[in-house]
Design a protein around this motif. Structure first.
Motif, short mmCIF file in Angstrom:
data_model
loop_
_atom_site.label_atom_id
_atom_site.label_comp_id
_atom_site.label_asym_id
_atom_site.label_seq_id
_atom_site.Cartn_x
_atom_site.Cartn_y
_atom_site.Cartn_z
N ARG A 142 36.40 36.62 44.84
CA ARG A 142 37.71 36.24 44.32
C ARG A 142 37.72 36.20 42.80
O ARG A 142 36.74 35.83 42.17
N CYS A 143 38.86 36.53 42.24
CA CYS A 143 39.07 36.39 40.81
C CYS A 143 39.07 34.91 40.45
O CYS A 143 39.70 34.10 41.13
N ASP A 144 38.36 34.55 39.38
CA ASP A 144 38.31 33.14 38.96
C ASP A 144 39.67 32.63 38.53
O ASP A 144 39.97 31.45 38.66
N THR A 145 40.49 33.51 37.99
CA THR A 145 41.78 33.09 37.47
C THR A 145 42.86 33.05 38.55
O THR A 145 43.67 32.13 38.61
N HIS A 146 42.85 34.09 39.39
CA HIS A 146 43.97 34.25 40.34
C HIS A 146 43.59 33.94 41.79
O HIS A 146 44.47 33.91 42.65
N HIS A 147 42.30 33.74 42.05
CA HIS A 147 41.82 33.32 43.37
C HIS A 147 42.11 34.34 44.47
O HIS A 147 42.10 33.98 45.65
N GLY A 154 39.21 45.72 41.78
CA GLY A 154 39.28 44.55 40.91
C GLY A 154 40.60 43.81 41.11
O GLY A 154 41.53 44.33 41.72
N CYS A 155 40.65 42.61 40.57
CA CYS A 155 41.84 41.76 40.77
C CYS A 155 43.11 42.47 40.29
O CYS A 155 43.20 42.89 39.13
N ARG A 156 44.11 42.58 41.16
CA ARG A 156 45.32 43.31 40.79
C ARG A 156 46.14 42.54 39.75
O ARG A 156 46.87 43.14 38.97
N LEU A 157 45.98 41.23 39.74
CA LEU A 157 46.77 40.44 38.78
C LEU A 157 46.13 40.44 37.40
O LEU A 157 46.76 40.03 36.42
N CYS A 158 44.89 40.89 37.31
CA CYS A 158 44.23 41.03 36.01
C CYS A 158 44.41 42.43 35.44
O CYS A 158 43.94 42.71 34.33
N ASP A 159 45.04 43.32 36.20
CA ASP A 159 45.12 44.73 35.80
C ASP A 159 46.36 44.94 34.93
O ASP A 159 47.48 44.91 35.42
ZN LIG Z 1 42.71 37.99 38.32
#
Ligand SMILES: [Zn+2]
Length: 169
Positions: A142-147, A154-159
């Motif tokens: 899991r992404c540390d920021t968006h869980h 990779g995390c789609r919300l970090c892209d």
């Molecule tokens: Zn993220």
């Protein structure tokens, strides 16, 4: 560019067409909900499917519900999918989005009617693979920021390439 989601044979609406920006939003909110509630292998695969949705397949991310690898346990799988959509409709995790999605509730309501009216048929085999087998553990990191799950890309919300511009929400 747009993506069309189908529910062939559904007694509800048979299709939903979303712009590319709206498709990003759609998968973002489904991913936030799915990663929060998925427990079984099938459920985790569905959440991963959302996390990986519309990443490399820009403009070609539409699919028919019949393409999902439903199993003989499809009543539980369908009810999970509806629960996932309902959770997304509660705006679960939307505080983590870097945009405000004013139309997402409309897509979710339309898609819920499609899924609700659809009767899955267990798949002999599916391009999506066998969802009875657990996903690879690294995909579930899991992404540390968006869980949410990192998935294949990779995390789609970090892209930053993915997050829609304000005008296309
Ligand atoms: Zn993220």
């Amino acid at each position: 560019m747009a993506n069309t989601f189908f529910a062939e044979g559904s007694t509800g609406p048979g299709r939903l067409t979303l712009s590319n920006g709206a498709t990003d939003v759609f998968f973002d909110v489904l991913t936030l909900a799915g990663c929060a509630i998925a427990e079984t292998p099938w459920q985790r695969h569905l959440a991963l499917f959302c996390a990986d949705g519309h990443r490399l397949d820009r403009g070609c991310a539409g699919f028919d519900l019949g393409e999902l690898p439903w199993t003989p346990d499809w009543p539980a799988e369908k009810s999970f999918f509806l629960r996932l959509i309902d959770m997304a409709a509660t705006r679960h995790g939307w505080d983590l989005l870097r945009y405000e999605p004013p139309y997402a509730s409309n897509y979710l309501a339309a898609y819920r009617r499609m899924v609700d009216g659809y009767r899955p048929v267990p798949a002999e085999s599916s391009e999506a693979g066998d969802w009875r087998e657990p996903p690879a553990p690294e995909l579930l990191e899991r992404c540390d920021t968006h869980h949410i799950y990192q998935g294949q890309f990779g995390c789609r919300l970090c892209d930053p390439e993915l997050q829609p511009e304000p005008s296309t929400r």
